[in-house]
Write a protein that holds these residues in place. Structure first.
Motif, PDB file in Angstrom:
ATOM      1  N   THR A 123       0.822  -1.201   0.000  1.00 21.67           N
ATOM      2  CA  THR A 123       0.000   0.000   0.000  1.00 21.67           C
ATOM      3  C   THR A 123       0.859   1.253   0.000  1.00 21.67           C
ATOM      4  O   THR A 123       1.983   1.259   0.512  1.00 21.67           O
ATOM      5  CB  THR A 123      -0.935   0.026   1.224  1.00 21.67           C
ATOM      6  OG1 THR A 123      -1.770   1.183   1.167  1.00 21.67           O
ATOM      7  CG2 THR A 123      -0.154   0.070   2.522  1.00 21.67           C
ATOM      8  N   LEU A 124       0.338   2.322  -0.599  1.00 19.73           N
ATOM      9  CA  LEU A 124       0.976   3.632  -0.539  1.00 19.73           C
ATOM     10  C   LEU A 124       0.368   4.390   0.646  1.00 19.73           C
ATOM     11  O   LEU A 124      -0.461   5.277   0.475  1.00 19.73           O
ATOM     12  CB  LEU A 124       0.750   4.392  -1.849  1.00 19.73           C
ATOM     13  CG  LEU A 124       1.345   3.733  -3.102  1.00 19.73           C
ATOM     14  CD1 LEU A 124       0.890   4.461  -4.347  1.00 19.73           C
ATOM     15  CD2 LEU A 124       2.851   3.701  -3.030  1.00 19.73           C
ATOM     16  N   GLY A 125       0.761   4.006   1.830  1.00 23.69           N
ATOM     17  CA  GLY A 125       0.158   4.551   3.040  1.00 23.69           C
ATOM     18  C   GLY A 125       0.885   5.775   3.570  1.00 23.69           C
ATOM     19  O   GLY A 125       1.831   6.282   2.969  1.00 23.69           O
ATOM     20  N   ARG A 126       0.422   6.230   4.715  1.00 21.22           N
ATOM     21  CA  ARG A 126       0.982   7.437   5.321  1.00 21.22           C
ATOM     22  C   ARG A 126       2.116   7.141   6.289  1.00 21.22           C
ATOM     23  O   ARG A 126       2.829   8.061   6.703  1.00 21.22           O
ATOM     24  CB  ARG A 126      -0.129   8.194   6.062  1.00 21.22           C
ATOM     25  CG  ARG A 126      -1.254   8.653   5.149  1.00 21.22           C
ATOM     26  CD  ARG A 126      -2.361   9.312   5.942  1.00 21.22           C
ATOM     27  NE  ARG A 126      -3.457   9.729   5.067  1.00 21.22           N
ATOM     28  CZ  ARG A 126      -4.588  10.261   5.515  1.00 21.22           C
ATOM     29  NH1 ARG A 126      -4.780  10.438   6.814  1.00 21.22           N
ATOM     30  NH2 ARG A 126      -5.538  10.609   4.659  1.00 21.22           N
ATOM     31  N   MET A 149       6.934   2.493  -5.952  1.00 20.92           N
ATOM     32  CA  MET A 149       6.556   2.364  -4.538  1.00 20.92           C
ATOM     33  C   MET A 149       7.766   2.618  -3.645  1.00 20.92           C
ATOM     34  O   MET A 149       7.667   3.324  -2.621  1.00 20.92           O
ATOM     35  CB  MET A 149       5.978   0.978  -4.265  1.00 20.92           C
ATOM     36  CG  MET A 149       5.764   0.693  -2.783  1.00 20.92           C
ATOM     37  SD  MET A 149       5.030  -0.921  -2.474  1.00 20.92           S
ATOM     38  CE  MET A 149       3.298  -0.512  -2.714  1.00 20.92           C
ATOM     39  N   ARG A 150       8.900   2.070  -4.016  1.00 24.93           N
ATOM     40  CA  ARG A 150      10.120   2.282  -3.222  1.00 24.93           C
ATOM     41  C   ARG A 150      10.454   3.774  -3.160  1.00 24.93           C
ATOM     42  O   ARG A 150      10.804   4.310  -2.105  1.00 24.93           O
ATOM     43  CB  ARG A 150      11.267   1.494  -3.849  1.00 24.93           C
ATOM     44  CG  ARG A 150      12.562   1.491  -3.048  1.00 24.93           C
ATOM     45  CD  ARG A 150      13.638   0.711  -3.779  1.00 24.93           C
ATOM     46  NE  ARG A 150      13.837   1.275  -5.114  1.00 24.93           N
ATOM     47  CZ  ARG A 150      14.170   0.571  -6.175  1.00 24.93           C
ATOM     48  NH1 ARG A 150      14.333  -0.744  -6.084  1.00 24.93           N
ATOM     49  NH2 ARG A 150      14.343   1.163  -7.351  1.00 24.93           N
ATOM     50  N   ALA A 151      10.324   4.472  -4.313  1.00 27.32           N
ATOM     51  CA  ALA A 151      10.607   5.906  -4.342  1.00 27.32           C
ATOM     52  C   ALA A 151       9.597   6.680  -3.496  1.00 27.32           C
ATOM     53  O   ALA A 151       9.947   7.685  -2.861  1.00 27.32           O
ATOM     54  CB  ALA A 151      10.585   6.409  -5.783  1.00 27.32           C
ATOM     55  N   TYR A 152       8.340   6.237  -3.493  1.00 27.72           N
ATOM     56  CA  TYR A 152       7.295   6.901  -2.699  1.00 27.72           C
ATOM     57  C   TYR A 152       7.688   6.944  -1.219  1.00 27.72           C
ATOM     58  O   TYR A 152       7.435   7.934  -0.526  1.00 27.72           O
ATOM     59  CB  TYR A 152       5.975   6.163  -2.880  1.00 27.72           C
ATOM     60  CG  TYR A 152       4.850   6.627  -1.989  1.00 27.72           C
ATOM     61  CD1 TYR A 152       4.049   7.708  -2.351  1.00 27.72           C
ATOM     62  CD2 TYR A 152       4.580   5.981  -0.787  1.00 27.72           C
ATOM     63  CE1 TYR A 152       3.004   8.127  -1.537  1.00 27.72           C
ATOM     64  CE2 TYR A 152       3.549   6.389   0.034  1.00 27.72           C
ATOM     65  CZ  TYR A 152       2.755   7.466  -0.337  1.00 27.72           C
ATOM     66  OH  TYR A 152       1.735   7.877   0.483  1.00 27.72           O
ATOM     67  N   TYR A 153       8.293   5.863  -0.741  1.00 29.88           N
ATOM     68  CA  TYR A 153       8.704   5.807   0.665  1.00 29.88           C
ATOM     69  C   TYR A 153      10.102   6.366   0.904  1.00 29.88           C
ATOM     70  O   TYR A 153      10.625   6.279   2.012  1.00 29.88           O
ATOM     71  CB  TYR A 153       8.610   4.369   1.175  1.00 29.88           C
ATOM     72  CG  TYR A 153       7.183   3.936   1.446  1.00 29.88           C
ATOM     73  CD1 TYR A 153       6.497   4.412   2.546  1.00 29.88           C
ATOM     74  CD2 TYR A 153       6.524   3.081   0.581  1.00 29.88           C
ATOM     75  CE1 TYR A 153       5.181   4.044   2.798  1.00 29.88           C
ATOM     76  CE2 TYR A 153       5.211   2.696   0.812  1.00 29.88           C
ATOM     77  CZ  TYR A 153       4.548   3.184   1.918  1.00 29.88           C
ATOM     78  OH  TYR A 153       3.244   2.818   2.153  1.00 29.88           O
ATOM     79  N   GLY A 154      10.724   6.919  -0.132  1.00 33.08           N
ATOM     80  CA  GLY A 154      12.019   7.548   0.037  1.00 33.08           C
ATOM     81  C   GLY A 154      13.164   6.577   0.235  1.00 33.08           C
ATOM     82  O   GLY A 154      14.169   6.920   0.867  1.00 33.08           O
ATOM     83  N   VAL A 155      13.033   5.372  -0.334  1.00 32.51           N
ATOM     84  CA  VAL A 155      14.073   4.351  -0.213  1.00 32.51           C
ATOM     85  C   VAL A 155      14.811   4.254  -1.540  1.00 32.51           C
ATOM     86  O   VAL A 155      14.192   4.079  -2.588  1.00 32.51           O
ATOM     87  CB  VAL A 155      13.472   2.985   0.168  1.00 32.51           C
ATOM     88  CG1 VAL A 155      14.537   1.898   0.172  1.00 32.51           C
ATOM     89  CG2 VAL A 155      12.800   3.074   1.531  1.00 32.51           C
ATOM     90  N   THR A 156      16.124   4.369  -1.508  1.00 37.25           N
ATOM     91  CA  THR A 156      16.905   4.359  -2.736  1.00 37.25           C
ATOM     92  C   THR A 156      17.065   2.935  -3.261  1.00 37.25           C
ATOM     93  O   THR A 156      16.938   1.959  -2.526  1.00 37.25           O
ATOM     94  CB  THR A 156      18.294   4.970  -2.498  1.00 37.25           C
ATOM     95  OG1 THR A 156      18.959   4.223  -1.465  1.00 37.25           O
ATOM     96  CG2 THR A 156      18.175   6.422  -2.086  1.00 37.25           C
ATOM     97  N   GLY A 157      17.353   2.827  -4.540  1.00 38.75           N
ATOM     98  CA  GLY A 157      17.566   1.537  -5.175  1.00 38.75           C
ATOM     99  C   GLY A 157      17.657   1.704  -6.673  1.00 38.75           C
ATOM    100  O   GLY A 157      17.329   2.768  -7.218  1.00 38.75           O
TER     101      GLY A 157
END
Length: 377
Positions: A123-126, A149-157
């Motif tokens: 999910t793209l949660g808060r 999704m990874r970028a949405y949570y600010g996680v690099t990869g």
């Protein structure tokens, strides 16, 4: 290699978001055995599960949304109860799904079940800080659906690193889309999903109400009400839609297991979510059926696939005026023959998905059984 038993914890009381279907498709194509751990009273609206076995937990299993302190406590209690199962010599691994499932996976990892535990975010949660913390602790064992999704949570990869999407069924290279306007001269628009506010059905109803009388469009929706907390929204939505239902422009039909028949009867599908839409099984099913989709730009994972596949149109999230303008334009302009290109969706093919999961399970850290008669020096 001895087969591994993979335990998936869903942590929901119903299957309205299709998570158990996601897991069942993985089980169907995997080399390993798969078990769905479900809370007592879990209700499935998605039909059969194939090779997927079910293990019922007690009613104290944590709720997927972590909406109360009790749910957090139940996560800790469940992890404590499961720690021996996943820290011994048995060929067993754990995959947590949803917020509570991810928290249980995190706790099992901290309790010593390292190398035997994964978690997947759906999910793209808060709760961005929570998932960043999980990533810091679990690292590559926290699996995202897509790079967006990874970028949405600010996680690099890089690229699809640590990302495994939901299996979408066998996909062709391309398919001819059905005409947007039916033989009767009407856009038959469908919607699938729970009657919850973040799904954006009120935006769809408001947009249809704004259409001029000459626009021939009908909207049909299938989906359950959802949890008791969503009852007020569902009731208000039905009141708002009552005049449109009386005119035959809107119809809420409740849930049906025969989604294939429903998709055959519509010419397009709308995904109007205002947020949280990690992926959409309904959108992928619609594309496979040759139906184009209308997607709000809040669906960060669907938007790039839509642009690359040519499978439909984007509109601004929560903006019923913009959606009404798009629908009026689509109803008034010629619908030229269109092809949906599935090559950008290659990562969603179930064979590719199952191979990636099996590669992770094959690398699980499982202690070897001691030999009764070790070789002489």
């Amino acid at each position: 290699m001895k087969p591994i038993t993979v335990y998936h914890f869903l942590s929901y009381m119903d299957d309205a978001d299709g998570l158990s279907g996601h897991i069942a498709r993985i089980a169907a194509g995997s080399r390993h055995r798969h078990v769905a751990m479900q809370a007592a009273g879990f209700h499935s609206v998605r039909g059969g599960s194939g090779r997927l076995r079910v293990l019922r937990l007690g009613r104290s299993a944590p709720d997927g949304n972590l909406g109360s302190l009790r749910a957090w406590l139940n996560c800790a209690l469940l992890a404590f109860a499961l720690r021996r199962r996943f820290s011994g010599r048995g060929h067993r691994v754990f995959v947590g799904h949803s917020r509570a499932g991810c928290v249980v996976a995190l706790l099992l990892h901290l309790m010593g079940c390292r190398g035997r535990v994964w978690a997947q975010v759906h999910t793209l949660g808060r709760k961005r800080l929570l998932y960043r913390l999980m990533h810091r602790v679990l690292g590559a064992r926290l699996i995202w659906l897509t790079p967006e999704m990874r970028a949405y949570y600010g996680v690099t990869g890089q690229g699809w690193e640590n990302c495994i999407p939901p299996p979408a069924g066998t996909l062709p290279d391309a398919i001819q889309a059905v005409p947007l306007i039916s033989d009767a001269g009407t856009i038959e628009m469908g919607g699938m999903g729970r009657l919850v506010e973040w799904k954006g059905w009120h935006v769809v109803v408001d947009a249809i109400d704004r259409l001029p009388p000459g626009v021939n469009l009908r909207f049909r929706h299938i989906g359950a009400q959802g949890a008791a907390a969503d009852a007020a929204y569902a009731a208000a939505l039905r009141v708002r839609a009552a005049p449109l239902e009386a005119d035959g422009r809107v119809r809420f039909e409740g849930w049906t297991d025969d989604t294939h028949r429903f998709l055959r009867e519509v010419t397009c599908l709308i995904v109007a979510s205002t947020g949280s839409e990690g992926s959409s099984n309904a959108a992928l099913e619609a594309l496979r059926a040759g139906r184009r989709i209308l997607v709000s730009d809040a669906c960060l994972l669907l938007a790039p696939l839509l642009r690359q596949s040519g499978g439909g149109w984007l509109f601004p999230s929560r903006d019923s005026v913009a959606l009404a303008a798009l629908l009026e334009r689509l109803a008034s302009q010629p619908d030229h023959p269109a092809r949906i290109d599935f090559r950008p969706l290659a990562a969603f093919d179930p064979r590719a998905v199952c191979e990636r999961w099996d590669a992770l399970f094959d690398a699980a850290t499982i202690p070897q059984e001691p030999k009764l008669f070790p070789p002489e020096a």
